[in-house]
Enzyme design. Sequence first.
Site, PDB file in Angstrom:
ATOM      1  N   VAL A  11      33.277  37.442  41.909  1.00 26.74           N
ATOM      2  CA  VAL A  11      32.548  36.362  42.684  1.00 26.74           C
ATOM      3  C   VAL A  11      32.905  36.642  44.289  1.00 26.74           C
ATOM      4  O   VAL A  11      31.969  36.505  45.024  1.00 26.74           O
ATOM      5  CB  VAL A  11      32.882  34.991  42.227  1.00 26.74           C
ATOM      6  CG1 VAL A  11      32.125  33.913  43.487  1.00 26.74           C
ATOM      7  CG2 VAL A  11      32.040  34.907  40.779  1.00 26.74           C
ATOM      8  N   CYS A 100      48.898  48.433  46.942  1.00 30.78           N
ATOM      9  CA  CYS A 100      47.262  48.825  46.556  1.00 30.78           C
ATOM     10  C   CYS A 100      46.585  48.359  47.863  1.00 30.78           C
ATOM     11  O   CYS A 100      45.773  49.346  48.252  1.00 30.78           O
ATOM     12  CB  CYS A 100      46.898  47.637  45.276  1.00 30.78           C
ATOM     13  SG  CYS A 100      45.105  47.740  45.010  1.00 30.78           S
ATOM     14  N   GLY A 123      36.651  40.718  49.937  1.00 35.52           N
ATOM     15  CA  GLY A 123      36.683  39.176  49.585  1.00 35.52           C
ATOM     16  C   GLY A 123      38.013  38.613  49.685  1.00 35.52           C
ATOM     17  O   GLY A 123      38.376  37.620  48.782  1.00 35.52           O
ATOM     18  N   CYS A 195      46.424  44.372  39.759  1.00 29.87           N
ATOM     19  CA  CYS A 195      45.248  44.998  40.156  1.00 29.87           C
ATOM     20  C   CYS A 195      44.778  46.238  39.046  1.00 29.87           C
ATOM     21  O   CYS A 195      43.631  46.296  38.903  1.00 29.87           O
ATOM     22  CB  CYS A 195      44.804  45.317  41.480  1.00 29.87           C
ATOM     23  SG  CYS A 195      46.175  46.380  42.390  1.00 29.87           S
TER      24      CYS A 195
END
EC number: 2.8.1.13
Length: 355
Positions: A11, A100, A123, A195
Amino acid sequence: MKIAVLLSGGVDSSVALYRIINKGYTSIKCYYLKIWLEDELSYIGSCPWQEDLNYVEAVCSKFNVPYEIINFQKEYYNKVVSYTIKELKNGNTPSPDIFCNQRIKFGAFFEKINEQYDLVVTGHYAKIQTKDKKFFLKQAKDKIKDQSYFLSHLSQKQMSKLYFPLGTLLKSEVRQIAKNINLPNKNRKDSQGICFLGKIKYNEFIKYHLGEKKGNIIEKETGKIIGTHNGYWFFTVGQRRGIKLSNGPWFVIEKDLEKNIIYISHNENYSKQAKRKFLVHEIHWINGTPSDFENFKIKIRHGEKKYSCKLKLIAKNLIEISLNKKDYGISPGQFAIFYKNTECLGGAKIFKVME
């Protein structure tokens, strides 16, 4: 202005794309970075990257924006995963998501696109501000979701190309925007954990790379053996979950790497093992070494909690940190991230816990 948007299928990145489009920009291309290790570890758990990609396709279709998939699995293994495995083997507590961002999302990806774009949008929950041609990393409006901890090792060059549209929003506002514009992934849950693992459990990843080795679990106060474990690399100082012994709660307070022993303690005795002083090295300052170390606060893990502290420069790449309060889970390998008010100044790696 040409803009690249990193889409994850979640999202947050989708709303970031919408906000850029809503500002009137039209020269936009989205990228999905494939870094999952689940092709290699497919027998452990289900692979989420196809699900991610389905959402990326749906979001890009909704906004009529092109997208491209870039495979960074090899780069990710070499630059992030190998570091994580090495740190675990050394008994440390790694923070792979920091690397990362530094080495892959804003490292290898920037090298790949090679100045094709004026701006890269993600985001992340953080803010970048500019003053006198310098870039400053600030905490997001949403202090719970704030990701400045994970962005603390960015360079000035990387920050000059970045924009975080969600830095001025609360997570609840992002969710509401997703519902208002009927995003395909409006009800998708946030991703959790490291992640590169996706749905793979962290301990399964560790087992795959480091195996298992039986060792004793000893109560610190009594010296009594009260259980066994499968390897010190599965545990970190301060850990409570996963000990799986009766008469809890238990906390990991010490690890003996040579003898493969985990020392634990009950909560009421745990504070005796708390520490407040430690050394950090491998220091990264976003805007160069500060002129003074007054009024600093630090985070030693992702989250809202900051400690007031005193910093003492021991050598060029060595700082002694004294917290105003003791913490139960300070461990070598973790990162201490420096703040002054809402500005993230950089960070350093903890390598020795003192007292």
